[in-house]
Motif scaffolding. Structure first.
Motif, PDB file in Angstrom:
ATOM      1  N   VAL A  66       0.832  -1.204   0.000  1.00 49.22           N
ATOM      2  CA  VAL A  66       0.000   0.000   0.000  1.00 49.22           C
ATOM      3  C   VAL A  66       0.865   1.252   0.000  1.00 49.22           C
ATOM      4  N   ALA A  67       1.843   1.295   0.901  1.00 47.76           N
ATOM      5  CA  ALA A  67       2.707   2.470   0.975  1.00 47.76           C
ATOM      6  C   ALA A  67       3.528   2.636  -0.292  1.00 47.76           C
ATOM      7  N   ALA A  68       4.062   1.527  -0.810  1.00 41.93           N
ATOM      8  CA  ALA A  68       4.886   1.589  -2.012  1.00 41.93           C
ATOM      9  C   ALA A  68       4.078   2.037  -3.219  1.00 41.93           C
ATOM     10  N   LEU A  69       2.873   1.510  -3.364  1.00 39.79           N
ATOM     11  CA  LEU A  69       2.028   1.870  -4.496  1.00 39.79           C
ATOM     12  C   LEU A  69       1.614   3.332  -4.419  1.00 39.79           C
ATOM     13  N   SER A  70       1.301   3.800  -3.223  1.00 40.88           N
ATOM     14  CA  SER A  70       0.929   5.205  -3.052  1.00 40.88           C
ATOM     15  C   SER A  70       2.101   6.123  -3.359  1.00 40.88           C
ATOM     16  N   ALA A  71       3.307   5.701  -2.979  1.00 37.86           N
ATOM     17  CA  ALA A  71       4.487   6.518  -3.245  1.00 37.86           C
ATOM     18  C   ALA A  71       4.727   6.670  -4.741  1.00 37.86           C
ATOM     19  N   ALA A  94      -3.360   4.900 -14.173  1.00 43.39           N
ATOM     20  CA  ALA A  94      -2.509   4.236 -13.184  1.00 43.39           C
ATOM     21  C   ALA A  94      -2.917   4.632 -11.772  1.00 43.39           C
ATOM     22  N   PHE A  95      -3.207   5.927 -11.559  1.00 47.75           N
ATOM     23  CA  PHE A  95      -3.631   6.405 -10.243  1.00 47.75           C
ATOM     24  C   PHE A  95      -4.960   5.759  -9.848  1.00 47.75           C
ATOM     25  N   GLN A  96      -5.895   5.712 -10.796  1.00 46.93           N
ATOM     26  CA  GLN A  96      -7.198   5.110 -10.523  1.00 46.93           C
ATOM     27  C   GLN A  96      -7.068   3.617 -10.224  1.00 46.93           C
ATOM     28  N   LYS A  97      -6.194   2.954 -10.962  1.00 46.76           N
ATOM     29  CA  LYS A  97      -5.955   1.535 -10.738  1.00 46.76           C
ATOM     30  C   LYS A  97      -5.398   1.306  -9.340  1.00 46.76           C
ATOM     31  N   ALA A  98      -4.457   2.146  -8.928  1.00 46.56           N
ATOM     32  CA  ALA A  98      -3.858   2.013  -7.601  1.00 46.56           C
ATOM     33  C   ALA A  98      -4.907   2.191  -6.507  1.00 46.56           C
ATOM     34  N   ALA A  99      -5.734   3.215  -6.630  1.00 41.95           N
ATOM     35  CA  ALA A  99      -6.774   3.465  -5.625  1.00 41.95           C
ATOM     36  C   ALA A  99      -7.736   2.289  -5.527  1.00 41.95           C
ATOM     37  N   ILE A 102      -5.964  -0.665  -3.724  1.00 39.32           N
ATOM     38  CA  ILE A 102      -5.834  -0.414  -2.289  1.00 39.32           C
ATOM     39  C   ILE A 102      -7.176  -0.579  -1.588  1.00 39.32           C
ATOM     40  N   ALA A 103      -8.214  -0.026  -2.180  1.00 36.69           N
ATOM     41  CA  ALA A 103      -9.545  -0.113  -1.575  1.00 36.69           C
ATOM     42  C   ALA A 103     -10.014  -1.557  -1.453  1.00 36.69           C
ATOM     43  N   ASN A 104      -9.593  -2.407  -2.380  1.00 39.41           N
ATOM     44  CA  ASN A 104     -10.019  -3.811  -2.397  1.00 39.41           C
ATOM     45  C   ASN A 104      -8.983  -4.752  -1.791  1.00 39.41           C
ATOM     46  N   GLU A 105      -8.014  -4.188  -1.060  1.00 44.57           N
ATOM     47  CA  GLU A 105      -6.986  -4.980  -0.383  1.00 44.57           C
ATOM     48  C   GLU A 105      -6.211  -5.872  -1.362  1.00 44.57           C
ATOM     49  N   ARG A 106      -5.905  -5.339  -2.548  1.00 47.65           N
ATOM     50  CA  ARG A 106      -5.213  -6.129  -3.564  1.00 47.65           C
ATOM     51  C   ARG A 106      -3.933  -5.447  -4.052  1.00 47.65           C
ATOM     52  N   ALA A 326      -8.366   6.021   0.130  1.00 50.46           N
ATOM     53  CA  ALA A 326      -8.955   4.693   0.312  1.00 50.46           C
ATOM     54  C   ALA A 326      -9.085   4.346   1.790  1.00 50.46           C
ATOM     55  N   ARG A 327      -8.041   4.609   2.568  1.00 51.79           N
ATOM     56  CA  ARG A 327      -8.057   4.239   3.986  1.00 51.79           C
ATOM     57  C   ARG A 327      -8.937   5.173   4.817  1.00 51.79           C
ATOM     58  N   SER A 328      -8.933   6.458   4.487  1.00 47.50           N
ATOM     59  CA  SER A 328      -9.802   7.386   5.218  1.00 47.50           C
ATOM     60  C   SER A 328     -11.268   7.033   4.992  1.00 47.50           C
ATOM     61  N   ARG A 329     -11.589   6.702   3.755  1.00 46.16           N
ATOM     62  CA  ARG A 329     -12.972   6.311   3.451  1.00 46.16           C
ATOM     63  C   ARG A 329     -13.351   5.060   4.247  1.00 46.16           C
ATOM     64  N   LYS A 330     -12.418   4.112   4.341  1.00 45.50           N
ATOM     65  CA  LYS A 330     -12.690   2.889   5.090  1.00 45.50           C
ATOM     66  C   LYS A 330     -12.953   3.204   6.560  1.00 45.50           C
ATOM     67  N   ARG A 331     -12.122   4.072   7.150  1.00 50.56           N
ATOM     68  CA  ARG A 331     -12.313   4.431   8.550  1.00 50.56           C
ATOM     69  C   ARG A 331     -13.649   5.125   8.771  1.00 50.56           C
ATOM     70  N   LEU A 332     -14.015   6.003   7.866  1.00 48.66           N
ATOM     71  CA  LEU A 332     -15.276   6.725   8.005  1.00 48.66           C
ATOM     72  C   LEU A 332     -16.469   5.788   7.849  1.00 48.66           C
ATOM     73  N   ARG A 333     -16.314   4.784   7.007  1.00 53.08           N
ATOM     74  CA  ARG A 333     -17.388   3.782   6.896  1.00 53.08           C
ATOM     75  C   ARG A 333     -17.507   2.962   8.170  1.00 53.08           C
ATOM     76  N   GLU A 334     -16.372   2.617   8.776  1.00 51.64           N
ATOM     77  CA  GLU A 334     -16.407   1.872  10.035  1.00 51.64           C
ATOM     78  C   GLU A 334     -17.096   2.668  11.133  1.00 51.64           C
ATOM     79  N   LEU A 335     -16.963   3.986  11.072  1.00 51.00           N
ATOM     80  CA  LEU A 335     -17.624   4.860  12.046  1.00 51.00           C
ATOM     81  C   LEU A 335     -19.069   5.156  11.665  1.00 51.00           C
ATOM     82  N   LYS A 336     -19.480   4.617  10.515  1.00 53.86           N
ATOM     83  CA  LYS A 336     -20.843   4.819   9.981  1.00 53.86           C
ATOM     84  C   LYS A 336     -21.120   6.285   9.654  1.00 53.86           C
ATOM     85  N   VAL A 337     -20.046   7.003   9.306  1.00 55.01           N
ATOM     86  CA  VAL A 337     -20.205   8.377   8.829  1.00 55.01           C
ATOM     87  C   VAL A 337     -20.604   8.374   7.367  1.00 55.01           C
TER      88      VAL A 337
END
Length: 338
Positions: A66-71, A94-99, A102-106, A326-337
């Protein structure tokens, strides 16, 4: 930078303004050290002994994809900015593919096999039309990130960049004094922020989605200062923020110096603003201008955002990385925001 968001269906609207956990009380600290939850991805060390041996981006990607792909994506965006142009179609794909990965844990799929620059580039552009090709910009980005990795893990790195870092710190401190000093400039800053918050609040009340506010660096400090006492800041009396994200920011540090507004009477001056339901503080451990909050403010949550970059670049890279979204969205979903 301060950013207010409101969502309507699948769309997100954003406005921004740019600004330029407990410090030592016994063993308490605000600096970006110690155990915190990870926002997702990163290079918090290397192997079990905390040493990174092979510093090619392919090897790093096998350790933390995740970190390497984002970099890599951040460097693609940086190159376009340096050349004063928009992202090319192949770069955007490429940016869209990376996102998406990451969002799909792949994200690890990109670093399978030999994980060479060409193979990584091939996988990032696998869905692009044939005429796009890999492109030199993507291959160059894959290769260049290795230099950032070496800088980030080198103990000599900080000494090498100290002279370049000092002016940036000086400018930041100047911004702080400008805001903290009562006067016309401070009032103009608060009026601008107040207008954005009020508009976003009205949209949320009209049912156009939750109110999520993002403040980067000094923008996060200004947000916490104003939201802590919304009445004194002339904010709407019924203001309710579903989530506040401070990113690469310093509210914990300035709160310990008693430079931010205290909470209203009959409460602790070190608690999350009453009008904020959820507060996430995101920091990169090598960002020299990012501080923790959870050991200062009750009910604030710190999230480490470890990235593959150099000390100088760390403070400005958060919003160029697909893992942040991707990760911020995941956290906000976990909080049901969301």
């Amino acid at each position: 930078m301060l950013t207010s968001y409101r969502r309507t269906g699948g769309s997100t609207f954003r406005r921004s303004i740019k600004g330029s956990s407990k410090p030592t009380t016994g063993s308490r600290r605000t600096r970006n050290v110690g155990d915190t939850t990870s926002l997702g991805g990163g290079l918090a060390g290397g192997g079990a002994d905390g040493v990174v041996g092979d510093v090619t981006i392919g090897a790093i990607g096998k350790q933390d994809p995740v970190a390497a792909l984002s970099a890599i994506c951040s460097e693609i965006a940086d190159r376009a900015a340096r050349e004063q142009r928009d992202l090319l179609p192949k770069e955007l794909l490429a940016f869209q593919k990376a996102a998406e990965l990451i969002a799909n844990e792949r994200a690890g799929e990109i670093f399978a096999g030999d994980a060479s620059s060409s193979s990584i580039g091939d996988l990032l552009t696998a869905d692009a039309p044939a005429e796009f090709g890999i492109g030199n910009s993507i291959l160059d980005a894959v290769s260049k990130v290795t230099d950032y990795v070496r800088n980030a893990v080198s103990t000599l790195g900080f000494d090498a960049v100290r002279g370049k870092l000092s002016p940036a710190v000086g400018l930041f401190i100047g911004d702080v004094f400008v805001y903290l000093k009562e006067g016309e400039i401070r009032q103009k800053i608060r009026a601008e922020v107040r207008g954005m918050l009020t508009k976003a609040h009205e949209a949320a009340k009209a049912g156009r989605g939750p109110l999520v506010i993002v403040g980067h660096s000094m923008g996060g400090v200004i947000l916490v200062d104003m939201l802590t006492n919304p009445g004194a800041s002339q904010l709407p009396a019924d203001l309710s923020v579903d989530a506040l994200l401070t990113v690469g920011s310093q509210p914990g540090f300035f709160a310990t110096l008693d430079l931010l507004a205290p909470n209203p009477p009959n409460g602790s001056p070190r608690r999350r603003p009453d009008c904020v339901k959820n507060w996430l503080n995101v920091f990169d451990p090598i960002d020299p201008l990012a501080f923790r909050t959870d050991m200062i403010f009750e009910d604030a949550e710190d999230f480490a955002f470890n990235s593959v970059t150099g000390i100088i670049e760390a403070h400005s890279k958060y919003f160029q990385r697909p893992q942040f979204y991707a990760r911020s969205r995941k956290r906000l979903r976990e909080l049901k925001v969301l």
